[in-house]
Motif scaffolding. Sequence first.
Motif, PDB file in Angstrom:
ATOM      1  N   ARG A 198      66.968 -42.484  -1.887  1.00 53.03           N
ATOM      2  CA  ARG A 198      67.553 -42.606  -3.225  1.00 53.03           C
ATOM      3  C   ARG A 198      68.204 -41.297  -3.659  1.00 53.03           C
ATOM      4  O   ARG A 198      69.269 -41.296  -4.274  1.00 53.03           O
ATOM      5  CB  ARG A 198      66.487 -43.058  -4.214  1.00 53.03           C
ATOM      6  N   PHE A 199      67.573 -40.169  -3.302  1.00 51.47           N
ATOM      7  CA  PHE A 199      68.193 -38.876  -3.590  1.00 51.47           C
ATOM      8  C   PHE A 199      69.469 -38.698  -2.769  1.00 51.47           C
ATOM      9  O   PHE A 199      70.454 -38.150  -3.257  1.00 51.47           O
ATOM     10  CB  PHE A 199      67.233 -37.719  -3.315  1.00 51.47           C
ATOM     11  N   ALA A 200      69.462 -39.165  -1.532  1.00 51.01           N
ATOM     12  CA  ALA A 200      70.668 -39.076  -0.692  1.00 51.01           C
ATOM     13  C   ALA A 200      71.822 -39.810  -1.366  1.00 51.01           C
ATOM     14  O   ALA A 200      72.976 -39.364  -1.307  1.00 51.01           O
ATOM     15  CB  ALA A 200      70.389 -39.641   0.698  1.00 51.01           C
ATOM     16  N   SER A 201      71.522 -40.916  -2.032  1.00 51.15           N
ATOM     17  CA  SER A 201      72.558 -41.674  -2.738  1.00 51.15           C
ATOM     18  C   SER A 201      73.175 -40.871  -3.877  1.00 51.15           C
ATOM     19  O   SER A 201      74.354 -41.022  -4.178  1.00 51.15           O
ATOM     20  CB  SER A 201      71.983 -42.975  -3.292  1.00 51.15           C
TER      21      SER A 201
ATOM     22  N   GLU B 167      67.356 -43.851 -12.889  1.00 49.02           N
ATOM     23  CA  GLU B 167      66.394 -44.757 -12.249  1.00 49.02           C
ATOM     24  C   GLU B 167      65.247 -43.980 -11.614  1.00 49.02           C
ATOM     25  O   GLU B 167      64.083 -44.381 -11.724  1.00 49.02           O
ATOM     26  CB  GLU B 167      67.099 -45.618 -11.197  1.00 49.02           C
ATOM     27  N   LEU B 168      65.560 -42.865 -10.959  1.00 51.65           N
ATOM     28  CA  LEU B 168      64.523 -42.047 -10.324  1.00 51.65           C
ATOM     29  C   LEU B 168      63.538 -41.483 -11.342  1.00 51.65           C
ATOM     30  O   LEU B 168      62.326 -41.590 -11.168  1.00 51.65           O
ATOM     31  CB  LEU B 168      65.165 -40.893  -9.545  1.00 51.65           C
ATOM     32  N   ILE B 169      64.069 -40.870 -12.396  1.00 56.16           N
ATOM     33  CA  ILE B 169      63.163 -40.223 -13.347  1.00 56.16           C
ATOM     34  C   ILE B 169      62.427 -41.233 -14.227  1.00 56.16           C
ATOM     35  O   ILE B 169      61.298 -40.993 -14.625  1.00 56.16           O
ATOM     36  CB  ILE B 169      63.867 -39.125 -14.169  1.00 56.16           C
ATOM     37  N   ALA B 170      63.038 -42.379 -14.477  1.00 58.91           N
ATOM     38  CA  ALA B 170      62.348 -43.414 -15.252  1.00 58.91           C
ATOM     39  C   ALA B 170      61.174 -43.980 -14.456  1.00 58.91           C
ATOM     40  O   ALA B 170      60.085 -44.188 -15.003  1.00 58.91           O
ATOM     41  CB  ALA B 170      63.314 -44.523 -15.641  1.00 58.91           C
ATOM     42  N   ALA B 171      61.399 -44.222 -13.175  1.00 63.27           N
ATOM     43  CA  ALA B 171      60.328 -44.759 -12.330  1.00 63.27           C
ATOM     44  C   ALA B 171      59.172 -43.766 -12.193  1.00 63.27           C
ATOM     45  O   ALA B 171      58.026 -44.158 -11.998  1.00 63.27           O
ATOM     46  CB  ALA B 171      60.875 -45.128 -10.958  1.00 63.27           C
TER      47      ALA B 171
ATOM     48  N   LEU C  22      58.110 -35.369  -7.187  1.00 67.95           N
ATOM     49  CA  LEU C  22      59.430 -35.043  -6.640  1.00 67.95           C
ATOM     50  C   LEU C  22      60.535 -35.760  -7.409  1.00 67.95           C
ATOM     51  O   LEU C  22      61.574 -35.159  -7.736  1.00 67.95           O
ATOM     52  CB  LEU C  22      59.500 -35.404  -5.160  1.00 67.95           C
ATOM     53  N   ALA C  23      60.326 -37.041  -7.712  1.00 69.00           N
ATOM     54  CA  ALA C  23      61.343 -37.803  -8.439  1.00 69.00           C
ATOM     55  C   ALA C  23      61.603 -37.194  -9.811  1.00 69.00           C
ATOM     56  O   ALA C  23      62.761 -37.074 -10.226  1.00 69.00           O
ATOM     57  CB  ALA C  23      60.917 -39.265  -8.569  1.00 69.00           C
TER      58      ALA C  23
END
Length: 186
Positions: free
Chosen positions: A66-69, A85-89, A119-120
């Motif tokens: 997801r970070f690669a994206s 999306e990353l930080i909300a999850a 990490l997210a």
Amino acid sequence: MLITHDTRCALDTVVDLVNSAPEDDSAPDGLPDLPALEAFVRSHKVSEVGVLTEFDLSAVRRIRGRFASVFAAPDAHSAAKLINELIAAAGTTPRLTNHDGYDWHVHYFAPGASVTDHLAADCGMALAFFVVAGEQERLRRCEAPDCRHAFVDLSRNRSRRYCDSRTCGNRLHVAAYRARRKEAAG
């Protein structure tokens, strides 16, 4: 753009995390097993991480993609959507802390969070600062044809093209020089 110590650490961590992914099916995974994840966490001084499990390894590999994206996002809007999306999850919970000899800084992960959420949250926020500052284009991939490593271009004029000028950049410059000499010798 002001980059604090903790943001710089998070940027280094996310770049190394993204670059740990195999570039193709024949390349080895930089996080092949639990000891490799433990070494990654230690080398990046990821704080407040408990005992890691195989579940953590699997989850970290998923967010790595997801970070690669984010680094491949074509524009700020796309990058922002992915980062949100990353930080909300991760269920971010900003808090001030001073530990391990570092002065006051912000952690964005909740106390007791998994390594994946840690990490997210922290790495996601570090990337978010670039989008907020209008600097999303600094989140790049190496332009060398045989390398697609991620990097953050912190050069003053935003001109960095290679993940490492001593390897990828130099290799391409030497190849171009040799091609010109061969053509001139003709």
